[in-house]
Structure formats: structure tokens, C-alpha cells
Design an enzyme around this catalytic site. Structure first.
Site, PDB file in Angstrom:
ATOM      1  N   ARG A 141      38.368  41.067  64.382  1.00  0.00           N
ATOM      2  CA  ARG A 141      38.594  42.150  63.417  1.00  0.00           C
ATOM      3  C   ARG A 141      37.788  43.407  63.752  1.00  0.00           C
ATOM      4  NH1 ARG A 141      33.759  43.804  61.443  1.00  0.00           N
ATOM      5  NH2 ARG A 141      33.247  43.296  59.301  1.00  0.00           N
ATOM      6  N   VAL A 186      30.412  50.276  61.026  1.00  0.00           N
ATOM      7  CA  VAL A 186      29.407  49.299  60.571  1.00  0.00           C
ATOM      8  C   VAL A 186      30.067  47.970  60.175  1.00  0.00           C
ATOM      9  CG1 VAL A 186      27.686  50.984  59.833  1.00  0.00           C
ATOM     10  CG2 VAL A 186      29.410  50.220  58.188  1.00  0.00           C
ATOM     11  N   GLU A 193      23.994  38.960  55.178  1.00  0.00           N
ATOM     12  CA  GLU A 193      24.760  39.858  54.303  1.00  0.00           C
ATOM     13  C   GLU A 193      25.937  39.144  53.647  1.00  0.00           C
ATOM     14  OE1 GLU A 193      24.129  43.886  56.968  1.00  0.00           O
ATOM     15  OE2 GLU A 193      25.628  42.441  57.584  1.00  0.00           O
ATOM     16  N   THR A 218      23.729  36.332  68.020  1.00  0.00           N
ATOM     17  CA  THR A 218      23.276  37.438  67.170  1.00  0.00           C
ATOM     18  C   THR A 218      24.020  37.426  65.837  1.00  0.00           C
ATOM     19  OG1 THR A 218      22.719  38.809  69.083  1.00  0.00           O
ATOM     20  CG2 THR A 218      23.165  39.979  67.022  1.00  0.00           C
ATOM     21  N   ASP A 270      24.395  49.224  62.924  1.00  0.00           N
ATOM     22  CA  ASP A 270      25.062  48.759  61.706  1.00  0.00           C
ATOM     23  C   ASP A 270      24.090  48.206  60.676  1.00  0.00           C
ATOM     24  OD1 ASP A 270      24.300  46.501  63.059  1.00  0.00           O
ATOM     25  OD2 ASP A 270      26.215  45.458  62.907  1.00  0.00           O
ATOM     26  N   GLN A 320      30.595  40.581  71.501  1.00  0.00           N
ATOM     27  CA  GLN A 320      31.735  41.391  71.049  1.00  0.00           C
ATOM     28  C   GLN A 320      32.491  42.041  72.210  1.00  0.00           C
ATOM     29  OE1 GLN A 320      32.126  41.172  67.688  1.00  0.00           O
ATOM     30  NE2 GLN A 320      30.158  40.119  67.635  1.00  0.00           N
ATOM     31  N   VAL A 336      29.472  50.822  67.659  1.00  0.00           N
ATOM     32  CA  VAL A 336      29.630  49.542  66.959  1.00  0.00           C
ATOM     33  C   VAL A 336      28.285  48.893  66.620  1.00  0.00           C
ATOM     34  CG1 VAL A 336      30.643  47.219  67.134  1.00  0.00           C
ATOM     35  CG2 VAL A 336      31.842  49.157  68.122  1.00  0.00           C
TER      36      VAL A 336
HETATM   37  P1  NAD Z   1      24.932  40.262  71.478  1.00  0.00           P
HETATM   38  O1  NAD Z   1      23.502  40.002  71.173  1.00  0.00           O
HETATM   39  O2  NAD Z   1      25.795  39.123  71.881  1.00  0.00           O
HETATM   40  O3  NAD Z   1      25.045  41.373  72.636  1.00  0.00           O
HETATM   41  C1  NAD Z   1      24.313  42.560  72.624  1.00  0.00           C
HETATM   42  C2  NAD Z   1      24.093  43.021  74.058  1.00  0.00           C
HETATM   43  O4  NAD Z   1      23.416  44.296  74.015  1.00  0.00           O
HETATM   44  C3  NAD Z   1      23.200  42.083  74.884  1.00  0.00           C
HETATM   45  O5  NAD Z   1      23.873  41.645  76.053  1.00  0.00           O
HETATM   46  C4  NAD Z   1      21.983  42.953  75.218  1.00  0.00           C
HETATM   47  O6  NAD Z   1      21.425  42.661  76.491  1.00  0.00           O
HETATM   48  C5  NAD Z   1      22.571  44.354  75.152  1.00  0.00           C
HETATM   49  N1  NAD Z   1      21.582  45.408  74.976  1.00  0.00           N
HETATM   50  C6  NAD Z   1      20.524  45.463  74.130  1.00  0.00           C
HETATM   51  N2  NAD Z   1      19.866  46.610  74.270  1.00  0.00           N
HETATM   52  C7  NAD Z   1      20.519  47.314  75.225  1.00  0.00           C
HETATM   53  C8  NAD Z   1      20.314  48.595  75.817  1.00  0.00           C
HETATM   54  N3  NAD Z   1      19.298  49.371  75.474  1.00  0.00           N
HETATM   55  N4  NAD Z   1      21.205  49.026  76.763  1.00  0.00           N
HETATM   56  C9  NAD Z   1      22.242  48.229  77.157  1.00  0.00           C
HETATM   57  N5  NAD Z   1      22.458  47.005  76.631  1.00  0.00           N
HETATM   58  C10 NAD Z   1      21.618  46.556  75.676  1.00  0.00           C
HETATM   59  O7  NAD Z   1      25.526  40.992  70.196  1.00  0.00           O
HETATM   60  P2  NAD Z   1      27.065  41.167  69.773  1.00  0.00           P
HETATM   61  O8  NAD Z   1      27.510  40.039  68.927  1.00  0.00           O
HETATM   62  O9  NAD Z   1      27.860  41.554  70.964  1.00  0.00           O
HETATM   63  O10 NAD Z   1      26.916  42.421  68.798  1.00  0.00           O
HETATM   64  C11 NAD Z   1      26.564  43.694  69.319  1.00  0.00           C
HETATM   65  C12 NAD Z   1      26.188  44.613  68.192  1.00  0.00           C
HETATM   66  O11 NAD Z   1      27.353  44.887  67.399  1.00  0.00           O
HETATM   67  C13 NAD Z   1      25.165  44.020  67.218  1.00  0.00           C
HETATM   68  O12 NAD Z   1      24.239  45.023  66.908  1.00  0.00           O
HETATM   69  C14 NAD Z   1      25.972  43.643  65.998  1.00  0.00           C
HETATM   70  O13 NAD Z   1      25.214  43.700  64.817  1.00  0.00           O
HETATM   71  C15 NAD Z   1      27.040  44.718  66.030  1.00  0.00           C
HETATM   72  N6  NAD Z   1      28.279  44.365  65.342  1.00  0.00           N
HETATM   73  C16 NAD Z   1      28.891  45.356  64.640  1.00  0.00           C
HETATM   74  C17 NAD Z   1      30.081  45.098  64.010  1.00  0.00           C
HETATM   75  C18 NAD Z   1      30.775  46.209  63.287  1.00  0.00           C
HETATM   76  O14 NAD Z   1      31.750  45.953  62.571  1.00  0.00           O
HETATM   77  N7  NAD Z   1      30.359  47.441  63.462  1.00  0.00           N
HETATM   78  C19 NAD Z   1      30.648  43.818  64.065  1.00  0.00           C
HETATM   79  C20 NAD Z   1      30.022  42.834  64.821  1.00  0.00           C
HETATM   80  C21 NAD Z   1      28.831  43.117  65.459  1.00  0.00           C
END
Ligand code: NAD
Length: 342
Positions: A112, A293, A56, A84, A227, A140, A224
Site C-alpha cells: 500500500r 507519512v 502506532e 523496522t 514519517d 520497502q 517516504v
Molecule cells: P529498513 O530498515 O528495512 O530499510 C532502511 C534502509 O535505509 C536500510 O537498508 C539502511 O541501511 C538505509 N539507510 C539508513 N540511513 C541511510 C542513509 N543515510 N543513506 C542511505 N541509506 C540509509 O526500513 P523499511 O521498512 O524499508 O522502511 C524505510 C523507511 O520508510 C522507514 O523509515 C519507515 O518508517 C518508512 N515507512 C514509511 C511509510 C509511509 O507510508 N510513508 C510506510 C512504510 C515505511
């Protein structure tokens, strides 16, 4: 010459100041920019989807500065040894269009995102909130926990992830910082007695991480991980009972939890709450949901904060990014002036 904060300097900068202080600082810049929300150029981010992920571009500008972030989201990456989410970003001068500042943003995005979540919760969670349930213990998660302590004084986190190693990593990182961690056996166990529930999982699917039956009056939900189109975390019935707060509705209707609802589903724009134009939480029984998001203005604010914080310090370098001949019409002169032959 544009300034640069690379990965090494980003790590040194964070180490020097500490995560919570930086999240609080970024939050104050986001609040400032949300108050002047109407002065920004805004479009939903430009997304390039594949079956396993998305790349993106997130642009925005005010009358002085332009910013964009490049960010990916590939939920299956960790199984292949990649993260990720990774990102970098740029600030540019609107007056001449030249880039002025470039930075790594994988770490900055985590700061952020936590700052935005914590800011929303400051306006939407019950004041006496003490316990957060955290579903998802990935990249995160620690930043989210520290953001909530910085903004709301949350000292107790109930964590659940389907990956026990990720939960253990969270405990190992967070407990020494003085936050009490409860390792939950299930989502149900994690949300027991929680004032705030953060869902931060990664899976490109319409999941039900949080079932409708688990939602109690007065809870604040910080969604979070949902998204992206086809990637949500909440039982859609939760949205009917909650007041739903969003960043930029045209983007959230494509990417957020509300993608599972009709186009006219009622939402409140978060910036209006921050600017005092709309109420936040109105009662102790209200269920509030921040359908996060991630929006370009938050990255604009984070880049601005980083640029101001590193100005004149050892954490900032310069990068020769813009070909800039003495005669602005004689770009060709640079092709005959190469110091190191290729
Ligand atoms: P990551 O891959 O490091 O961690 C995600 C975790 O979720 C993993 O440990 C995984 O085992 C766990 N998981 C998956 N399915 C699950 C379930 N059903 N139940 C419990 N745990 C489960 O990812 P990250 O960098 O921590 O990002 C997490 C999410 O946040 C992603 O989807 C990312 O796109 C999103 N994100 C959103 C924003 C925002 O501004 N809203 C910003 C950054 C990341």
C-alpha cells in the site's frame, strides 16, 4: 465469523497474483477512497514513542466500515535481527461493531505504501519520467520500484544505501524482474539524471539524505522515510522550492518533512488532486514533493482490496475471534461450555 489472511496466505496471495498487479489494484482502491475523502472520520495516528522506536494505531471509518492498523517503526531493529516495520489490521462493521476481517499487514503495508507513492507520482511526476533514484534499499525498496513500474513504466532505478549488502539484495531481487539497476556510489551519483527521487531510509534522526544542491528543476520527490517526529530525510530548503503534497495535514505536520517548517507552511492535500479539486504538476520545471507519512485511509483501502480479492478463495480462512453466545445477554454461558479444559 471474521475472515483471516495470515502471513502464509498473504505470501501465497502475492505469489499467485504478482506484486505489480496487486499494487495497481490497491492503488485503484486508494484512489476511489481519496475521491470520497470527506466522508471518512479522520484523526492523526495515535503514537507511543520510545527513544528507539514507535508503536502506532491508525484508525478511520466511513459510515459502513471501520479499520485500524497496528504498526511499529524501529529503525535499529535490523541490527538486532528484527524488521523496522511490522503490522496487522482489522476491518469492522460500523452497524454492530463486530470485526469482520483481520490480516497480516507487514507485507500489505509495503504494497500500500508503494501504491500510494506510485499514485502520487502518477499525478505529480513529469509524464516522460524514465529514471528513478532510490535512496534506501531496505524492506520497502523493491515494492517501491515495482509500484513505479506498474504506474509510470519506470524501468531504470539508480539505487544507493549506506549498507552495500542491502544494495546487493535489491539488485538480486529486482534485476531478474527486468528492471535495470545501477549501483550508485553515493547519493550524488544516484540522483544524477533521475526524474524521480525516492528517499526511503530508516533512522530516527533529522537527517539530510538529500542536499539542496542536488535538486534539479522538474524532479519529483517521493519522501517516504521521514514519517515520525524527529525523523526526516530532506534538507529543509528543498521544501521552500517545491510544491509540497501531503496526506492528512494534521498528521503530516507532526510526522512529515514539514515538521521542520512553521505550522502555516503551505501544502496541498493529495486527495484534492486525485478528486480533481486542485492541480497537480503545473509545469515541467516545477519541483514536486510527496511528503509521505502513511495515512489510515490507505490501510482501509488496502484491507478492503485484500478482503474483496480473497473472498471465496483458498487464501482466506476464518478466525473465531468474537465470543458470541446464543443469548446476547448470557456471556457467562460460554464460561461453562469450554470444550478443552485449560
Ligand atoms: P529498513 O530498515 O528495512 O530499510 C532502511 C534502509 O535505509 C536500510 O537498508 C539502511 O541501511 C538505509 N539507510 C539508513 N540511513 C541511510 C542513509 N543515510 N543513506 C542511505 N541509506 C540509509 O526500513 P523499511 O521498512 O524499508 O522502511 C524505510 C523507511 O520508510 C522507514 O523509515 C519507515 O518508517 C518508512 N515507512 C514509511 C511509510 C509511509 O507510508 N510513508 C510506510 C512504510 C515505511
Amino acid at each position: 465469523m471474521p475472515q483471516l489472511v495470515d502471513v502464509q496466505n498473504m505470501c501465497r496471495w502475492i505469489n499467485h497474483h504478482g506484486v505489480e498487479k496487486l499494487i495497481a489494484g490497491i492503488q485503484s482502491y486508494i484512489e476511489e477512497d481519496f475521491v470520497r475523502w470527506e466522508s471518512f472520520d479522520k484523526i492523526p495516528r495515535v503514537a507511543s514513542h520510545t527513544p528507539i522506536g514507535v508503536i502506532e494505531l491508525m484508525p478511520t471509518s466511513d459510515s459502513n466500515e471501520y479499520a485500524f492498523k497496528y504498526v511499529n517503526g524501529h529503525p535499529s531493529n535490523p541490527t538486532r535481527g528484527y524488521q523496522t516495520v511490522t503490522a496487522f489490521g482489522v476491518l469492522a462493521d460500523v452497524d454492530n461493531g463486530y470485526p469482520t476481517f483481520e490480516a497480516e499487514m507487514t507485507l500489505l503495508t509495503a504494497l500500500r505504501t508503494a501504491a500510494t507513492s506510485a499514485m502520487a507520482a502518477k499525478y505529480l511526476a513529469r509524464k516522460e519520467s524514465e529514471v528513478m533514484a532510490m535512496i534506501g534499499a531496505g524492506s520497502q525498496s523493491e515494492f517501491q520500484a515495482l509500484g513505479f513500474r506498474a504506474a509510470l513504466g519506470i524501468e531504470r532505478v539508480r539505487i544507493f544505501d549506506i549498507d552495500p549488502d542491502a544494495m546487493e539484495k535489491f539488485r538480486r531481487n529486482i534485476e531478474p524482474l527486468g528492471i535495470e539497476v545501477y549501483m550508485a556510489a553515493s547519493v550524488e551519483d544516484a540522483v544524477e539524471g533521475a526524474d524521480i527521487i525516492t528517499t526511503c531510509t530508516a533512522d530516527k534522526a533529522q537527517n539530510t539524505i538529500l542536499d539542496y544542491s542536488l535538486i534539479r528543476p522538474g524532479v519529483h520527490l517521493n519522501g517516504v522515510g521521514g514519517d515520525c517526529p524527529g525523523k526526516t530525510e530532506l534538507d529543509a530548503r528543498i521544501l521552500d522550492d517545491a510544491t509540497v503534497f501531503v496526506e492528512f495535514p494534521p498528521q503530516t505536520r507532526i510526522e512529515g518533512e514539514i515538521q521542520n517548517k512553521d505550522d502555516d507552511f503551505e501544502v496541498v492535500e493529495l486527495w484534492k488532486v486525485i478528486a480533481g479539486k486542485h492541480e497537480g504538476r503545473t509545469s515541467d520545471e516545477e519541483i514536486t514533493l510527496f511528503d509521505s507519512v502513511g495515512f489510515a485511509i490507505e490501510d482501509f483501502s488496502a484491507l478492503r482490496y485484500l478482503r474483496d480479492s480473497v473472498a471465496g478463495t483458498e487464501f482466506q480462512e476464518f478466525i473465531d475471534l468474537v465470543a458470541d453466545p446464543e443469548d446476547p445477554k448470557d456471556l457467562f454461558s460460554l464460561t461453562t461450555n469450554v470444550l478443552t479444559p485449560l
